[in-house]
Design a protein around this motif. Structure first.
Motif, PDB file in Angstrom:
ATOM      1  N   ASP A 280      75.897  15.013   5.846  1.00 16.64           N
ATOM      2  CA  ASP A 280      74.818  14.116   6.258  1.00 16.64           C
ATOM      3  C   ASP A 280      74.204  14.539   7.590  1.00 16.64           C
ATOM      4  O   ASP A 280      72.981  14.471   7.774  1.00 16.64           O
ATOM      5  N   LEU A 284      70.278  15.090   8.136  1.00 19.10           N
ATOM      6  CA  LEU A 284      69.548  14.233   9.074  1.00 19.10           C
ATOM      7  C   LEU A 284      68.887  15.050  10.179  1.00 19.10           C
ATOM      8  O   LEU A 284      67.770  14.732  10.607  1.00 19.10           O
ATOM      9  N   PHE A 287      65.677  16.413   8.746  1.00 21.41           N
ATOM     10  CA  PHE A 287      64.643  15.378   8.651  1.00 21.41           C
ATOM     11  C   PHE A 287      64.037  15.085  10.025  1.00 21.41           C
ATOM     12  O   PHE A 287      62.824  14.934  10.158  1.00 21.41           O
ATOM     13  N   GLU A 288      64.903  15.012  11.030  1.00 23.21           N
ATOM     14  CA  GLU A 288      64.397  14.722  12.370  1.00 23.21           C
ATOM     15  C   GLU A 288      63.503  15.851  12.874  1.00 23.21           C
ATOM     16  O   GLU A 288      62.443  15.610  13.461  1.00 23.21           O
ATOM     17  N   ALA A 294      64.170   9.725   6.369  1.00 21.43           N
ATOM     18  CA  ALA A 294      65.133  10.060   5.323  1.00 21.43           C
ATOM     19  C   ALA A 294      65.282   8.968   4.277  1.00 21.43           C
ATOM     20  O   ALA A 294      65.706   9.235   3.153  1.00 21.43           O
ATOM     21  N   THR A 295      64.941   7.726   4.620  1.00 18.21           N
ATOM     22  CA  THR A 295      65.180   6.601   3.712  1.00 18.21           C
ATOM     23  C   THR A 295      64.469   6.736   2.372  1.00 18.21           C
ATOM     24  O   THR A 295      65.086   6.506   1.320  1.00 18.21           O
ATOM     25  N   THR A 308      74.219   7.715  -0.725  1.00 16.40           N
ATOM     26  CA  THR A 308      73.348   8.128   0.388  1.00 16.40           C
ATOM     27  C   THR A 308      73.411   7.137   1.546  1.00 16.40           C
ATOM     28  O   THR A 308      72.480   7.059   2.351  1.00 16.40           O
ATOM     29  N   LEU A 311      72.756   8.576   5.015  1.00 12.91           N
ATOM     30  CA  LEU A 311      71.352   8.865   5.323  1.00 12.91           C
ATOM     31  C   LEU A 311      70.588   7.586   5.632  1.00 12.91           C
ATOM     32  O   LEU A 311      69.758   7.540   6.553  1.00 12.91           O
ATOM     33  N   ASN A 314      71.640   6.152   9.156  1.00  8.27           N
ATOM     34  CA  ASN A 314      71.362   6.975  10.337  1.00  8.27           C
ATOM     35  C   ASN A 314      69.992   7.642  10.303  1.00  8.27           C
ATOM     36  O   ASN A 314      69.762   8.631  11.024  1.00  8.27           O
ATOM     37  N   ASP A 315      69.102   7.144   9.487  1.00  3.03           N
ATOM     38  CA  ASP A 315      67.746   7.675   9.416  1.00  3.03           C
ATOM     39  C   ASP A 315      67.133   7.680  10.818  1.00  3.03           C
ATOM     40  O   ASP A 315      67.001   6.638  11.449  1.00  3.03           O
ATOM     41  N   PRO A 316      66.738   8.860  11.337  1.00  2.00           N
ATOM     42  CA  PRO A 316      66.193   8.906  12.706  1.00  2.00           C
ATOM     43  C   PRO A 316      64.875   8.156  12.855  1.00  2.00           C
ATOM     44  O   PRO A 316      64.482   7.830  13.977  1.00  2.00           O
ATOM     45  N   LYS A 318      64.245   5.247  11.060  1.00  8.61           N
ATOM     46  CA  LYS A 318      64.458   3.938  10.459  1.00  8.61           C
ATOM     47  C   LYS A 318      63.729   2.862  11.259  1.00  8.61           C
ATOM     48  O   LYS A 318      63.862   2.767  12.479  1.00  8.61           O
TER      49      LYS A 318
END
Length: 340
Positions: A280, A284, A287-288, A294-295, A308, A311, A314-316, A318
């Motif tokens: 993960d 992540l 994605f960042e 990431a959601t 998931t 993800l 901890n979605d940066p 979110k």
């Protein structure tokens, strides 16, 4: 195709036709790592991506040269810039040299130490033979193997979706996710693909279902991003050679040729293969760096969030409203990429 470093960042103008019936249109042509990128010279918007190894000159002996992204393609590109013409000629030469000259791969890349590794590998370590062969396949041949694997996949799924506006939107999304100089070739197949796939030569195949059911491009962008991570975590030639078998792998190593019959059915086998699990934290971070939430991706591949959860938690990005990855009209066009 990183073997052709001296041509990276090469740009010129050209005249592009989408079909033989269309008027020629001025475009900016940019030589990338594995693709030729055609874009609007005023807006900079990507119009089309061509796989470098697939490009053919279609008017040999005539001037100015006209190129197409494959023998059956409807698009064409007229060029007069001598450096760009030379670059495309060098690509074609590299593909032919890697794919059709017996002993070329062995003669250039292998020495006495390789023969020793080969002898041990054949007797004791088939896995080592596969890994060693994968490590010495040059970029031009990787791209050729990827196209052959895609052709085999198309026998099951049908040819890739080719709606004009959809392809332009896909090219735009690819540039947004990966940047203009490191763009993989993205394909959408009409049926049969339930999860993203990757092939040798930096080829990524995306599920039509994900594109048509998503509320925005974020999930699709995430799928392409994660699949690129998988391709870099494990060399995509390795599972292809494992499928082809030891004899075919040995033939590729010693003659630079992989028989068609050895990879027949590989596309169907790939559809049944589970995706490689990635940490993960690694996902992540990607994605960042790409500035993509990431959601949407996490929910697209698992609506319940069971597999998931990391993800999602901890979605940066979110709770933040993300900037549009591509304009709304491009997203609508991408959702119709498999239409007429």
């Amino acid at each position: 195709m990183t073997a052709l470093k001296k041509y990276q960042r090469l740009e010129c103008g050209g005249l592009w036709r989408e079909t033989p019936q269309d008027q020629r249109r001025e475009v900016l042509v940019r030589f990338g790592d594995a693709t030729l990128v055609l874009s609007d010279p005023k807006s900079g918007t990507a119009i089309s991506h061509w796989s470098l190894p697939a490009i053919e000159r279609i008017n040999k002996g005539e001037e100015p040269p006209v190129f197409a992204p494959g023998t059956d393609a409807s698009e064409s590109l007229e060029l007069t810039d001598p450096d760009m013409i030379a670059a495309l000629g060098a690509v074609r030469h590299a593909v032919q040299a890697a794919a059709s000259r017996p002993g070329r791969l062995r003669g250039v890349l292998l020495g006495g130490a390789t023969l020793a590794v080969l002898a041990v590998a054949v007797i004791w370590l088939p896995g080592a033979l596969v890994r060693h062969t994968a490590s010495v396949v040059p970029p031009a041949q990787r791209a050729d193997l990827g196209q052959r694997a895609l052709d085999d996949l198309a026998r099951v799924t049908g040819a890739n979706c080719q709606n004009r506006l959809g392809l332009q939107a896909l090219a735009r999304l690819s540039e947004r996710v990966f940047g203009p100089l490191d763009t993989p070739i993205l394909y959408v197949m009409p049926e049969g693909v339930e999860q993203p796939l990757h092939l040798p030569g930096d080829v990524i195949v995306l599920p039509r279902r994900m594109i048509e059911q998503a509320n925005g491009p974020e999930a699709v962008a995430g799928a392409a991003l994660v699949e690129r991570l998988r391709a870099r975590a494990e060399d995509p030639i390795i599972p292809m050679l494992q499928y082809a078998g030891l004899r075919a792998t040995l033939q590729l190593l010693t003659t630079a040729d992989l028989p068609d019959e050895a990879i027949a059915g590989y596309g169907e086998a790939l559809l049944r293969s589970p995706p490689l699990a990635l940490p993960d934290a690694h996902v992540l971070a990607a994605f960042e760096a790409a500035q993509i939430p990431a959601t949407p991706y996490a929910l697209a591949i698992d609506p319940q969030g069971t597999t998931t959860s990391g993800l999602l938690a901890n979605d940066p990005y979110k709770g933040l409203a993300p900037s549009p990855l591509i304009p709304d009209d491009s997203w609508i066009a991408l959702q119709g990429i498999c239409g007429n």
